[in-house]
Design a protein around this motif. Structure first.
Motif, mmCIF file in Angstrom:
data_model
loop_
_atom_site.group_PDB
_atom_site.id
_atom_site.type_symbol
_atom_site.label_atom_id
_atom_site.label_comp_id
_atom_site.label_asym_id
_atom_site.label_seq_id
_atom_site.Cartn_x
_atom_site.Cartn_y
_atom_site.Cartn_z
ATOM 1 N N SER A 204 0.905 -1.272 0.016
ATOM 2 C CA SER A 204 -0.075 -0.134 0.070
ATOM 3 C C SER A 204 0.962 1.230 -0.028
ATOM 4 O O SER A 204 0.594 2.222 -0.640
ATOM 5 C CB SER A 204 -1.026 -0.098 1.257
ATOM 6 O OG SER A 204 -2.026 -1.127 0.889
ATOM 7 N N LEU A 205 1.934 1.336 0.867
ATOM 8 C CA LEU A 205 2.771 2.383 0.824
ATOM 9 C C LEU A 205 3.480 2.397 -0.596
ATOM 10 O O LEU A 205 3.623 3.695 -1.209
ATOM 11 C CB LEU A 205 4.087 2.147 2.081
ATOM 12 C CG LEU A 205 5.024 3.357 1.964
ATOM 13 C CD1 LEU A 205 4.089 4.633 2.388
ATOM 14 C CD2 LEU A 205 5.849 3.165 3.043
ATOM 15 N N ASP A 206 3.861 1.486 -1.197
ATOM 16 C CA ASP A 206 4.415 1.691 -2.526
ATOM 17 C C ASP A 206 3.209 2.300 -3.399
ATOM 18 O O ASP A 206 3.752 3.253 -4.357
ATOM 19 C CB ASP A 206 4.666 0.387 -3.489
ATOM 20 C CG ASP A 206 5.930 -0.406 -2.722
ATOM 21 O OD1 ASP A 206 6.933 0.325 -1.965
ATOM 22 O OD2 ASP A 206 6.433 -1.675 -2.727
ATOM 23 N N ALA A 207 2.000 1.741 -3.598
ATOM 24 C CA ALA A 207 0.915 2.341 -4.241
ATOM 25 C C ALA A 207 0.808 3.839 -4.006
ATOM 26 O O ALA A 207 0.456 4.727 -4.892
ATOM 27 C CB ALA A 207 -0.114 1.611 -4.243
ATOM 28 N N LEU A 208 1.055 4.177 -2.512
ATOM 29 C CA LEU A 208 0.810 5.705 -2.664
ATOM 30 C C LEU A 208 2.259 6.507 -2.952
ATOM 31 O O LEU A 208 1.716 7.481 -3.466
ATOM 32 C CB LEU A 208 0.800 5.874 -1.042
ATOM 33 C CG LEU A 208 0.550 7.310 -0.403
ATOM 34 C CD1 LEU A 208 -0.931 7.646 -0.672
ATOM 35 C CD2 LEU A 208 0.552 7.299 1.264
ATOM 36 N N VAL A 209 3.246 5.921 -2.625
ATOM 37 C CA VAL A 209 4.333 6.804 -3.592
ATOM 38 C C VAL A 209 4.210 6.806 -4.878
ATOM 39 O O VAL A 209 4.694 7.945 -5.390
ATOM 40 C CB VAL A 209 5.667 5.779 -2.970
ATOM 41 C CG1 VAL A 209 6.848 6.237 -3.632
ATOM 42 C CG2 VAL A 209 5.944 6.181 -1.413
ATOM 43 N N ALA A 210 3.671 5.883 -5.516
ATOM 44 C CA ALA A 210 3.440 5.986 -7.076
ATOM 45 C C ALA A 210 2.707 7.072 -7.379
ATOM 46 O O ALA A 210 2.839 7.539 -8.547
ATOM 47 C CB ALA A 210 2.903 4.705 -7.477
ATOM 48 N N GLN A 211 1.817 7.500 -6.669
ATOM 49 C CA GLN A 211 1.002 8.791 -7.069
ATOM 50 C C GLN A 211 1.841 9.964 -7.139
ATOM 51 O O GLN A 211 1.330 11.232 -7.517
ATOM 52 C CB GLN A 211 -0.116 9.107 -5.860
ATOM 53 C CG GLN A 211 -1.075 7.919 -5.754
ATOM 54 C CD GLN A 211 -2.272 8.157 -4.734
ATOM 55 O OE1 GLN A 211 -2.484 9.434 -4.388
ATOM 56 N NE2 GLN A 211 -2.768 6.964 -4.197
ATOM 57 N N GLU A 212 3.161 10.149 -6.699
ATOM 58 C CA GLU A 212 4.074 11.142 -6.727
ATOM 59 C C GLU A 212 5.056 10.868 -7.575
ATOM 60 O O GLU A 212 6.394 10.665 -7.100
ATOM 61 C CB GLU A 212 4.705 11.590 -5.264
ATOM 62 C CG GLU A 212 3.556 11.886 -4.398
ATOM 63 C CD GLU A 212 2.951 13.265 -4.731
ATOM 64 O OE1 GLU A 212 3.734 14.070 -4.980
ATOM 65 O OE2 GLU A 212 1.761 13.678 -4.280
ATOM 66 N N PRO A 213 4.978 10.937 -8.953
ATOM 67 C CA PRO A 213 6.102 10.127 -9.929
ATOM 68 C C PRO A 213 7.156 11.194 -10.088
ATOM 69 O O PRO A 213 8.288 10.754 -10.292
ATOM 70 C CB PRO A 213 5.418 10.000 -11.118
ATOM 71 C CG PRO A 213 4.209 10.920 -11.215
ATOM 72 C CD PRO A 213 3.760 11.073 -9.710
#
Length: 337
Positions: A204-213
């Motif tokens: 889930s943290l990876d997915a959240l970080v992916a929102q900030e490319p």
């Protein structure tokens, strides 16, 4: 485990209501709910959360319109738009979102727009920055009563005083599960279940970080973990009560739930965690406080940052001071033994 969805008006922070109440009573205006991104895909895929939020025969959840059809089309009146990259590649989402928001703004400028039917939007956290651009130049600041913005999260069924267990062990179990999207993912049975949670939270943290490319992923991972760990209270080493403060930096004040005075008081990444449900609001006495959604979530963050006493849940709970009044709405408030 059934979820207990609640909303908090972001433009009226004192107003919190159950999701069903807001959904059933909405008769006009734009109602935008910022929530945990995976909820949106689960809704689209028809998982149980779909019927929990949208009972059959009522509002139909659909991806945000990707064509030039009018948002005010009567055929779309009973729909809720799911705003996230659900049916298009993530790289196309910012442009698709700008097109969608442009048509929404255009609709808002029409006379009597949304006076006779509501527009429901469920969106992931980055809509706040990418779509609304909540600054002095935002068109949404000039549309008066058209726009309602909310947090939407699972309160864990713990907001009512009478639902909290009486004994210390039972209160700890309830706080371990807490509120927010993680609460529904924690298994029952063990005193402090943690098996499998690390992998879910990492993903889930990876997915959240992916929102900030545009940010360095490794640095952003650590930044978000630091924000979560900033809520850690004082630690008690070697039997001496609270001798060592917050373990990451002796010059920082020890953590505790923070008074919530509005979105403008939060930095960008703390806001990101709040809008996506990693941080959740709790009312205590006459004020609002935000904190990590559960003790399990805070324990995971402390483990990831290699903080003291994170080898087991029991050590974590027993070595930190949870006596601050506002932990979980004042329901925890455990003096160290």
């Amino acid at each position: 485990m059934p979820r207990h969805f609640r909303t908090l008006r972001l433009d009226l922070p004192a107003e919190a209501k159950p999701w069903n109440t807001v959904r059933e009573n909405a008769t006009k205006n734009i109602h935008c709910f910022l929530t945990h991104a995976p909820y949106l895909r689960d809704i689209l895929l028809g998982k149980p959360i779909r019927n929990e939020l949208f009972p059959p025969g009522g509002i139909i959840p659909r991806p945000m319109p990707s064509t030039d059809t009018s948002i005010l089309d009567p055929a779309q009146a009973s729909c809720a738009h799911l705003v996230a990259p659900l049916e298009s590649p993530p790289k196309d989402f910012p442009q698709d979102l700008q097109t969608y928001m442009g048509r929404l703004r255009q609709s808002c400028m029409e006379e009597q727009a949304f006076d006779e039917q509501p527009c429901f939007i469920l969106a992931r956290a980055d809509l706040w920055e990418l779509g609304f651009k909540p600054d002095i130049g935002s068109p949404f600041l000039r549309i008066g009563d058209h726009l309602r913005t909310y947090l939407l999260w699972d309160d864990g069924g713990l907001w009512e005083q009478e639902k909290w267990p009486v004994g210390q062990d039972e209160r700890l179990d309830a706080a371990w599960r807490g509120s927010g999207w993680l609460a529904n993912r924690i298994a029952t049975g063990d005193t402090y279940p943690f098996t499998g949670l690390e992998e879910q939270l990492d993903h889930s943290l990876d997915a959240l970080v992916a929102q900030e490319p545009n940010n360095d992923p490794e640095q952003l991972h650590r930044q978000l973990l630091r924000i979560l760990c900033g809520y850690l209270p004082k630690v008690k080493p070697d039997g001496e009560r609270n001798r060592t403060p917050y373990p990451n930096d002796p010059y920082l004040d020890p953590g505790a739930p923070k008074p919530f005075t509005g979105l403008v008081a939060l930095d960008r990444f703390e806001l990101m965690l709040l809008l996506d449900g990693w941080l959740t609001p709790w009312r205590h006495k006459e004020g609002w406080h935000i904190q990590p959604g559960s003790l399990a979530l805070l324990y995971w963050a402390a483990r990831r940052m290699d903080y003291a006493h994170s080898g087991s849940p029991e050590a974590f709970i027993s070595h930190y001071d949870w006596s601050a009044e506002a932990w979980f709405g004042g329901h925890l408030n455990l003096e160290q033994s």
